[in-house]
Design an enzyme around this catalytic site. Structure first.
Site, PDB file in Angstrom:
ATOM      1  CG  ASP A  16      -2.010   9.114 -13.666  1.00 32.77           C
ATOM      2  OD1 ASP A  16      -2.211  10.298 -13.337  1.00 32.77           O
ATOM      3  OD2 ASP A  16      -1.771   8.199 -12.851  1.00 32.77           O
ATOM      4  CG  ASP A  18       1.581  11.462  -9.119  1.00 32.97           C
ATOM      5  OD1 ASP A  18       2.709  11.750  -8.695  1.00 32.97           O
ATOM      6  OD2 ASP A  18       0.699  12.313  -9.362  1.00 32.97           O
ATOM      7  CG  ASP A 312      -1.724   4.642 -10.824  1.00 35.30           C
ATOM      8  OD1 ASP A 312      -1.759   4.464  -9.595  1.00 35.30           O
ATOM      9  OD2 ASP A 312      -1.966   5.751 -11.355  1.00 35.30           O
TER      10      ASP A 312
END
Length: 451
Positions: A16, A18, A312
Site C-alpha cells: 500500500d 499511504d 496499514d
C-alpha cells in the site's frame, strides 16, 4: 501452519502507499484532513463555525478501532466478543453506570459475530486508519454541536461527510486543485510527508535484485500517487515496481469478481480502456486480485506464487488480502512506535523541529487518555469482584489476519531477506507476531485470555 515467515520465501511483495511506504507527519497531516472536512461543512452545509477551532487537547479523542453509530451519534470501543468497553456521545465520554444501562454488557447490536469483516454500513462506521481518524474527531464535535444547539437525539449528518469526501478527494480533485487537501499537499509536500530513509530504498532494490516481483497497490489516484512517490522515493521510483495499480478501490480490489472490477489502462492519469485480463507489467487503474494473480503466475513461472502485502488498514488491506486472496499480510502499526517507554517515537527529523509554528496536534499513534489502550482494556466486574482485562476487537483481528505487525517498513529494512519472523498463529503466543517487540501492555499481560 509454519511458525515463521520469511520474505525470501515470497515470489511477489506488494505495498500500500499511504501510511505504509509513505509515512505522514501526523501532527501536520491530521489538522489538514480535519480542516478539509470542517471548512466544507461550515461553508457549504451551514454547520456551526465552532467546528473550525480545534485545540491540541481535542486530538486526544482520536483512537483507532472505534465504531460510530451514525444514527445515535455514539462512539464505542469493543472487546473481542463485541462487548462495549467504553463509549461516548459525541466527545462526551459515557459514565460506567450509563454504559452498563445502555449496553448491558452484551455484544453491540451491530457486532458481526466473529472477528471477520470490518463492517461498514449506513448505520455505523469503523475508524481504522490515519486518514479516517481526523474525521472521527470532526463527527464527534458535530454531534456535540447538534446536541447542544438543536437538542437532536438522532442524526443524519453522515450524508454531509460523504459530500465532503466527494468534494475534497474525488478523482479529479488533484488535477482541478479542488478543496483544501490536495492544493496544500502540492504546495508543500515536505511539511506533511516523510521521505523514505535510504535503508528502505536500498531494501526495495534488494528485493528487486533477489527476483521478487514488486507491486504498488493503492486506492489513491495516479496523479497523487506520482506526487507522493517522487517525493519519498525519487523521480525514478517506477524503476522499483513491476506493477503499479492506482485507484484500486480497496477492499473491492480483493473482494470483487473480475467482471465487476476490470483493470483500466491509463494515459495522462485518465482511464482509457477496460481490459479483459492483465497481460503484462505496467501502470494500471482499478482492477482485481484475480487477474493480478494470473499475471503473477506468468511472471514467476509458478502455479501458486506466494504473495505478501504490506498495508496499514485492517479494513482495506489486511483482512481482504488474507481472507479473499490468502496472501501473507504485514500490518504497519504505528502504535508500536515508541510504545515501550510510553513516548511517541520522534515524529519528524530534527532538522524540521520548529519549522512549522503553532500548537501541534497530538500524534495519532500515541495513547488516548479517553479511550485507553488500542490493544487491551478492562471490563467492570460484578459487585464485589475485580475488573478483568480483555483483548480489544481490534487487537484480536491483528493476530487473526496479520502474518506479522511492525511499526514501519524501516523497522525491518536492514534485516536479511531470509530473516525468520515469528508469525501470529494459534500455536504461537498472542504476542509472537509483533516485531521488533510486542506492545508493552501486551507483554505485561501475556497470560490474558480471550473472552
Amino acid at each position: 501452519m509454519a511458525q515463521h515467515f520469511s520474505l525470501a520465501a515470497c515470489d511477489a511483495v506488494g505495498f500500500d502507499l499511504d501510511h505504509t511506504l509513505c509515512r505522514y507527519n501526523l501532527p501536520e497531516s491530521a489538522p489538514l484532513i480535519y480542516n478539509s472536512f470542517a471548512q466544507f461543512l461550515v461553508k457549504e452545509k451551514g454547520y456551526d463555525k465552532e467546528l473550525l477551532t480545534v485545540t491540541p487537547e481535542d486530538w486526544d479523542f482520536c483512537c483507532k478501532g472505534l465504531a460510530l453509530d451514525l444514527e445515535e451519534g455514539n462512539f464505542i470501543k469493543l472487546a473481542d466478543d463485541g462487548t462495549v468497553l467504553r463509549a461516548s456521545h459525541g466527545t462526551r465520554m459515557t459514565a460506567p453506570e450509563a454504559l452498563a444501562h445502555q449496553y448491558g454488557g452484551k455484544p453491540w447490536k451491530h457486532f458481526p459475530g466473529d472477528v471477520g469483516p470490518a463492517g461498514r454500513s449506513g448505520k455505523y462506521y469503523f475508524y481504522d486508519n490515519y486518514f479516517d481518524l481526523p474525521g472521527a474527531l470532526l463527527c464527534a464535535r458535530v454531534v456535540d454541536s447538534l446536541t447542544k444547539n438543536n437538542g437532536q437525539k438522532t442524526f443524519d449528518f453522515w450524508k454531509d461527510i460523504v459530500a465532503g469526501i466527494q468534494h475534497n478527494y474525488k478523482m479529479s480533485a488533484f488535477k482541478e486543485n479542488c478543496g483544501i487537501y490536495f492544493p496544500e499537499i502540492k504546495r508543500d509536500p515536505g511539511r506533511y510527508v516523510h521521505t523514505c530513509p535510504e535503508p528502505v530504498k536500498k531494501w526495495l532494490r534488494q528485493l528487486k535484485s533477489a527476483g521478487k516481483v514488486l507491486l504498488l497497490i493503492t486506492s489513491s489516484h495516479s496523479d497523487y500517487c506520482r506526487l507522493l512517490c517522487e517525493h519519498i522515493l525519487g523521480n525514478d521510483f517506477t524503476d522499483l515496481f513491476d506493477i503499479v495499480i492506482t485507484n484500486a478501490l480497496k477492499p473491492g480490489f480483493f473482494s470483487h469478481l473480475p467482471s465487476q472490477r476490470p483493470f483500466w489502462t491509463l494515459e495522462n492519469d485518465e482511464e482509457q480502456e477496460a481490459l479483459p485480463s492483465l497481460e503484462k507489467p505496467g501502470w494500471y487503474s482499478q482492477g482485481n486480485a484475480v487477474h493480478l494473480y494470473e499475471l503473477l503466475k506468468k511472471m514467476t513461472g509458478r502455479d501458486e506464487p506466494k504473495v505478501v502485502y504490506f498495508g496499514d488498514s485492517m479494513h482495506s488491506d489486511i483482512f481482504p488480502a488474507r481472507h479473499y486472496s490468502n496472501w501473507e499480510t504485514v500490518l504497519i502499526l504505528e502504535e508500536l512506535r515508541g510504545d515501550r517507554d510510553g513516548k511517541p517515537e520522534e515524529s519528524e527529523p530534527l532538522e524540521k523541529k520548529g519549522k512549522y509554528e503553532g500548537p501541534k496536534a497530538k500524534p495519532l499513534n500515541t495513547l488516548s487518555k479517553k479511550w485507553g489502550s488500542f490493544f487491551i482494556d478492562s471490563v467492570s466486574g460484578l459487585e464485589n469482584t475485580e475488573d478483568s482485562l480483555v483483548y480489544t476487537w481490534s487487537c484480536k483481528r491483528i493476530s487473526t489476519y496479520s502474518t506479522i505487525a511492525i511499526p514501519s517498513i524501516e523497522a525491518i529494512a536492514e534485516l536479511p531477506l531470509d530473516y525468520k519472523f515469528s508469525r501470529f498463529s494459534s500455536s504461537n503466543s498472542k504476542t509472537a507476531g509483533y516485531y521488533p517487540k510486542p506492545p508493552l501492555i501486551l507483554s505485561n499481560n501475556e497470560t490474558l485470555t480471550t473472552k
